[in-house]
Design an enzyme around this catalytic site. Structure first.
Site, PDB file in Angstrom:
ATOM      1  CG  ASP A 191      -1.864   1.298   1.463  1.00 18.60           C
ATOM      2  OD1 ASP A 191      -2.305   1.766   0.399  1.00 18.60           O
ATOM      3  OD2 ASP A 191      -1.692   1.747   2.595  1.00 18.60           O
TER       4      ASP A 191
ATOM      5  CG  ASP B 190      -1.749   7.427   0.289  1.00 13.51           C
ATOM      6  OD1 ASP B 190      -0.655   7.569  -0.368  1.00 13.51           O
ATOM      7  OD2 ASP B 190      -2.911   7.806  -0.144  1.00 13.51           O
TER       8      ASP B 190
END
Length: 274
Positions: A18, A20
């Protein structure tokens, strides 16, 4: 350590990240709000609203419903934006805005996975126009990101073509495994959000990174490792450790040079004293 270098007679493997709050310390999309304002794409009110959204996101209070509202807001906000202008703004400000907020720990993990022979894939809910340049900056092999519909005039219509969120991320990971030949039982995945549980549970080695409350509970229940990343650093300021083969080669060259030096010194000494 992440294990030995991959045996290439076995199926390929990958590490899925991922973006962020896992690889970078903020929301990749919201980080560009000031640049979009300076480029004339949004007004001051939108800047303030995205600043608040960034605060909620960083505080760990953005649950599923808030993320959906944020998606709807950002989709409506970008309606009419010229795609090429967006790409130019991102390219011009990428190093100033993103480079300083990359977690040192994440950059090290990416290096370790590459050294071990694994592909690195960024899987992000942010738009492709933002995620793809960041993926290139990080040296990722592939990127999965949200894609907006682009009209014949080269502008966003405000509609979403592909939304990389929740279960859709897991589906993308499984599709890549089929197309690239990844053995998911031997793959790795990293995320900070409980919305990425489907992606995490699709691989054999899931990790919770800076997890929100819900993911921390899930990780503790499932005995998933929990990692805390807290050292944002510019990539140019990092001193990456060379891969093990390079260390061995360097040691061998150093030893050979030292031996040659001793032989030369001994021969010179015999010549002058003989």
């Amino acid at each position: 350590m992440l294990g030995l270098v991959e045996n290439h007679s076995l199926p390929r493997t990958a590490a899925f990240f991922d973006l962020d709050k896992t690889v970078i310390a903020k929301s990749s999309t919201l980080t560009f709000s000031k640049s979009f304002y300076q480029g004339g794409l949004i007004n001051r009110r939108a800047v303030l609203r995205t600043a608040y959204a960034q605060f909620v996101f960083l505080a760990g209070g953005a649950d599923h419903d808030q993320m959906e509202r944020m998606r709807s807001y950002l989709s409506a906000l970008c309606r009419g934006w010229n795609v090429e202008q967006v790409k130019e703004i991102v390219a011009e400000t990428l190093h100033d805005l993103i480079d300083p907020i990359i977690y040192d720990e994440a950059a090290s993990l990416i290096e370790e996975h590459h050294t071990a022979g694994r592909d690195v894939v960024i899987v992000s809910t942010s738009g492709a126009e933002v995620v793809e340049p960041i993926g290139e900056l990080l040296g990722a092999d592939r990127v999965v990101a949200t894609r907006m519909v682009v009209g014949d005039d080269g502008c966003f219509t405000g509609e979403v073509e592909y939304y990389a969120y929740g279960p859709t991320k897991a589906e993308a990971v499984k599709e890549l495994a089929r197309s690239e030949g990844y053995d998911l039982d031997r793959c790795y995945a990293y995320s900070d959000s409980a919305t990425d549980v489907p992606m995490l549970e699709s691989v054999g080695h899931p990790f919770a990174v800076n997890p929100d409350r819900a993911l921390r509970r899930e990780a503790l229940t499932r005995a998933w490792p929990i990692l805390d990343f807290n050292r944002p650093v510019r990539l140019k300021q990092r001193i990456p450790a060379p891969p093990r083969p390079a260390l061995v080669a360097a040691a061998a060259v150093g030893a050979a040079a030292a031996t040659a030096g001793l032989v030369w010194f001994a021969s010179r000494r015999r010549a002058t004293t003989g």
